[in-house]
Write a protein that holds these residues in place. Structure first.
Motif, PDB file in Angstrom:
ATOM      1  N   TYR A  52       0.856  -1.189   0.000  1.00 15.85           N
ATOM      2  CA  TYR A  52       0.000   0.000   0.000  1.00 15.85           C
ATOM      3  C   TYR A  52       0.894   1.240   0.000  1.00 15.85           C
ATOM      4  O   TYR A  52       2.024   1.207   0.520  1.00 15.85           O
ATOM      5  CB  TYR A  52      -0.902   0.041   1.239  1.00 15.85           C
ATOM      6  CG  TYR A  52      -1.953  -1.028   1.291  1.00 15.85           C
ATOM      7  CD1 TYR A  52      -3.220  -0.807   0.768  1.00 15.85           C
ATOM      8  CD2 TYR A  52      -1.682  -2.275   1.871  1.00 15.85           C
ATOM      9  CE1 TYR A  52      -4.201  -1.797   0.821  1.00 15.85           C
ATOM     10  CE2 TYR A  52      -2.648  -3.270   1.927  1.00 15.85           C
ATOM     11  CZ  TYR A  52      -3.906  -3.019   1.399  1.00 15.85           C
ATOM     12  OH  TYR A  52      -4.874  -4.006   1.449  1.00 15.85           O
ATOM     13  N   SER A  53       0.362   2.314  -0.554  1.00 19.78           N
ATOM     14  CA  SER A  53       1.071   3.599  -0.487  1.00 19.78           C
ATOM     15  C   SER A  53       0.280   4.622   0.323  1.00 19.78           C
ATOM     16  O   SER A  53       0.730   5.753   0.500  1.00 19.78           O
ATOM     17  CB  SER A  53       1.341   4.147  -1.889  1.00 19.78           C
ATOM     18  OG  SER A  53       0.118   4.368  -2.583  1.00 19.78           O
ATOM     19  N   ASP A  54      -0.899   4.232   0.827  1.00 20.48           N
ATOM     20  CA  ASP A  54      -1.751   5.131   1.590  1.00 20.48           C
ATOM     21  C   ASP A  54      -2.200   4.433   2.863  1.00 20.48           C
ATOM     22  O   ASP A  54      -2.779   3.332   2.816  1.00 20.48           O
ATOM     23  CB  ASP A  54      -2.962   5.547   0.766  1.00 20.48           C
ATOM     24  CG  ASP A  54      -3.868   6.507   1.515  1.00 20.48           C
ATOM     25  OD1 ASP A  54      -3.548   7.713   1.568  1.00 20.48           O
ATOM     26  OD2 ASP A  54      -4.893   6.041   2.060  1.00 20.48           O
ATOM     27  N   LEU A  55      -1.934   5.050   4.013  1.00 19.67           N
ATOM     28  CA  LEU A  55      -2.248   4.421   5.292  1.00 19.67           C
ATOM     29  C   LEU A  55      -3.740   4.200   5.477  1.00 19.67           C
ATOM     30  O   LEU A  55      -4.163   3.128   5.931  1.00 19.67           O
ATOM     31  CB  LEU A  55      -1.702   5.287   6.440  1.00 19.67           C
ATOM     32  CG  LEU A  55      -2.005   4.793   7.853  1.00 19.67           C
ATOM     33  CD1 LEU A  55      -1.424   3.403   8.093  1.00 19.67           C
ATOM     34  CD2 LEU A  55      -1.477   5.780   8.880  1.00 19.67           C
ATOM     35  N   GLU A  56      -4.553   5.172   5.133  1.00 15.11           N
ATOM     36  CA  GLU A  56      -5.993   5.020   5.321  1.00 15.11           C
ATOM     37  C   GLU A  56      -6.559   3.913   4.441  1.00 15.11           C
ATOM     38  O   GLU A  56      -7.472   3.193   4.847  1.00 15.11           O
ATOM     39  CB  GLU A  56      -6.688   6.352   5.061  1.00 15.11           C
ATOM     40  CG  GLU A  56      -6.352   7.407   6.123  1.00 15.11           C
ATOM     41  CD  GLU A  56      -7.166   8.671   5.974  1.00 15.11           C
ATOM     42  OE1 GLU A  56      -7.976   8.753   5.023  1.00 15.11           O
ATOM     43  OE2 GLU A  56      -7.007   9.580   6.820  1.00 15.11           O
TER      44      GLU A  56
END
Length: 363
Positions: A52-56
């Motif tokens: 993933y590149s986005d935590l959310e």
């Protein structure tokens, strides 16, 4: 229960987290998140997990029981906040935050949401530290009157072992490594009686292209139990990592490089013969410790089991203890209070290294 876990940050320090979580029978490593998707993809391929590149996005798609934060310190608070508000326990690489104010905010978030947060203080799980803390807990050491921590040969400020983000710290890479001797001293000497009991001295001994504030440091404080504690931390010198614990019943010398523990129970006034016997006894104990360490290394070469790995690798040992605590809904093996005092002492060093005219004043 298998603890479903993800790691945020695919930089240098994340490798020990990824390998440890993959090997730990109590954890199920499911994902890696990094703002650099190429780097996340590389780690995901190596460990057969989801990048993933986005935590959310990670938190929305994965049902997690635990999150490891291995990003630059400047990002720790906001990443931890996002996880805590989602109800996910967090393990954060040191230093946990940049300031005590941020650490206190993190404590409030943890308390408000009932979500445990713990710092990575892995050297508390080194063999020598485990032995020393076990002896202290047993009561054999008696009241501790003083602790001396000597950490020399530390990395100079202008190295970038962890990444160029360390250059935003007043002490650069040197400062990034200071939590290790500080939390180790706190673990055996106790927390300071108050912030007023802390004395800090720094010096810039080397010459660097960048504008660093210090590369040598010394701390002194009286603990809540009355122990006089001194921590000396130097770069630009040969490596020596030792802790001297001065107890009423037993004193100890910990060599944190060789992982040996020397206990001293004899009185000072001895005959020449007794002094010779004492020297032989101490040498024999030292050789015994070295032999035990050699056996541990040999076991690690022959056995690939998790129990052996936790004896060899202090990161793995902390991951294992923390995963057990999460399974049992118990207290974290390393508290945020330990991290709070670590950062309090770091702030004292920063203040000592910064001219008063340049220090930020409350608005």
């Amino acid at each position: 229960m298998t603890v479903r876990t993800a790691v945020v940050g695919a930089g240098t320090v994340s490798e020990v987290h990824l390998s440890g979580l993959e090997k730990n029978p109590r954890t199920d490593l499911v994902a890696i998140c990094d703002v650099d998707l190429d780097r996340a993809n590389e780690a995901a391929t190596a460990y057969d997990i989801t990048p993933y590149s986005d935590l959310e996005d990670l938190l929305a798609r994965e049902s997690l029981d635990w999150l490891h934060v291995c990003t630059p310190v400047q990002t720790h608070l906001e990443i931890a906040r996002t996880a805590i508000e989602a109800g996910i326990p967090v393990l954060i690489e040191k230093p946990v935050t940049e300031t005590v104010a941020e650490l206190e905010e993190l404590q409030r978030l943890s308390d408000r949401h009932g979500v445990p947060v713990s710092p990575v203080h892995q050297h508390l799980f080194d063999p020598a530290m485990r032995t020393a803390r076990r002896l202290i807990r047993s009561g054999n050491v008696g009241p501790i009157h003083g602790v001396d921590v000597i950490y020399t040969g530390l990395t100079p400020p202008d190295a970038a072992k962890r990444g160029t983000w360390v250059f935003d710290l007043p002490g650069g890479e040197f400062e990034e490594g200071l939590p290790h001797p500080i939390y180790s001293g706190l673990a055996v000497g106790g927390f300071p009686k108050s912030t007023d009991d802390i004395s800090a001295n720094t010096r810039l001994a080397g010459e660097y292209e960048d504008d660093f504030a210090y590369d040598t440091a010394q701390l002194q404080y009286e603990s809540a139990d009355g122990a006089l504690c001194t921590l000396k931390m130097l770069s630009g010198s040969k490596p020596r990592h030792e802790i001297l614990i001065h107890g009423e019943g037993v004193s100890m010398r910990l060599d944190l490089i060789l992982q040996s523990v020397e206990t001293i129970e004899d009185e000072y006034h001895l005959s020449s013969v007794d002094k010779g016997k004492q020297a032989i006894s101490r040498s024999a104990n030292h050789l015994t410790d070295l032999a035990a360490n050699l056996r541990l290394v040999a076991d690690a070469q022959l056995n690939d089991d998790w129990e052996t790995a936790t004896r060899m690798n202090p990161h793995y040992a902390q991951f294992d203890r923390t995963a057990r605590a999460l399974e049992a809904d118990g207290p974290m093996p390393v508290s945020l209070e330990s991290s709070k005092w670590t950062i309090t002492l770091l702030e004292a060093l920063r203040d000592a290294a910064t001219p008063e005219s340049l220090r930020a004043t409350p608005s």
